[in-house]
Design a protein around this motif. Structure first.
Motif, mmCIF file in Angstrom:
data_model
loop_
_atom_site.group_PDB
_atom_site.id
_atom_site.type_symbol
_atom_site.label_atom_id
_atom_site.label_comp_id
_atom_site.label_asym_id
_atom_site.label_seq_id
_atom_site.Cartn_x
_atom_site.Cartn_y
_atom_site.Cartn_z
ATOM 1 N N PHE A 34 -0.892 11.583 7.265
ATOM 2 C CA PHE A 34 -1.060 10.132 7.295
ATOM 3 C C PHE A 34 -1.309 9.556 5.907
ATOM 4 N N VAL A 35 -1.990 10.294 5.032
ATOM 5 C CA VAL A 35 -2.185 9.834 3.659
ATOM 6 C C VAL A 35 -0.848 9.773 2.937
ATOM 7 N N PRO B 272 -3.796 21.014 13.143
ATOM 8 C CA PRO B 272 -5.142 20.963 12.550
ATOM 9 C C PRO B 272 -5.444 19.575 11.999
ATOM 10 N N PHE B 273 -6.709 19.158 12.080
ATOM 11 C CA PHE B 273 -7.114 17.808 11.685
ATOM 12 C C PHE B 273 -6.797 17.546 10.218
ATOM 13 N N SER C 139 1.161 6.826 4.296
ATOM 14 C CA SER C 139 0.690 5.525 3.827
ATOM 15 C C SER C 139 1.043 5.311 2.360
ATOM 16 N N LEU C 140 1.058 6.360 1.572
ATOM 17 C CA LEU C 140 1.474 6.228 0.175
ATOM 18 C C LEU C 140 2.977 5.995 0.050
ATOM 19 N N ALA C 141 3.745 6.522 0.987
ATOM 20 C CA ALA C 141 5.194 6.317 0.961
ATOM 21 C C ALA C 141 5.574 4.899 1.376
ATOM 22 N N VAL C 142 4.697 4.221 2.110
ATOM 23 C CA VAL C 142 4.982 2.860 2.559
ATOM 24 C C VAL C 142 4.949 1.879 1.389
ATOM 25 N N ILE C 143 4.134 2.136 0.382
ATOM 26 C CA ILE C 143 3.961 1.184 -0.719
ATOM 27 C C ILE C 143 5.270 0.914 -1.461
ATOM 28 N N PRO C 144 5.974 1.935 -1.981
ATOM 29 C CA PRO C 144 7.244 1.615 -2.648
ATOM 30 C C PRO C 144 8.299 1.072 -1.692
ATOM 31 N N ALA C 145 8.276 1.519 -0.447
ATOM 32 C CA ALA C 145 9.242 1.000 0.523
ATOM 33 C C ALA C 145 9.004 -0.487 0.771
#
Length: 63
Positions: free
Chosen positions: A24-25, A16-17, A28-34
């Motif tokens: 994806f949200v 489901p969309f 993208s939030l997990a990328v910041i601390p990484a």
């Protein structure tokens, strides 16, 4: 006698969309601390290499 492995072909995934957007949200939030951690590690490596090879402030001008 060993069994032959069966092959599976995946042709369609129905997601489901809203769930896809939420995934994806979260990603993208997990990328910041990484990215902060990786940046810190690279900075420490740069500081160590700079101390070992003597490249300090404006050291690139002496090359």
């Amino acid at each position: 006698m060993a069994e032959q492995p069966s092959r599976t072909v995946l042709t369609d995934i129905d997601i489901p969309f809203g769930s896809l957007v939420l995934f994806f949200v979260k990603a993208s939030l997990a990328v910041i601390p990484a990215a902060i951690i990786v940046g810190f590690i690279l900075a420490v490596i740069g500081w160590i290499l700079g101390a070992v090879f003597g490249v300090g402030h404006m050291g690139w001008m002496m090359l």
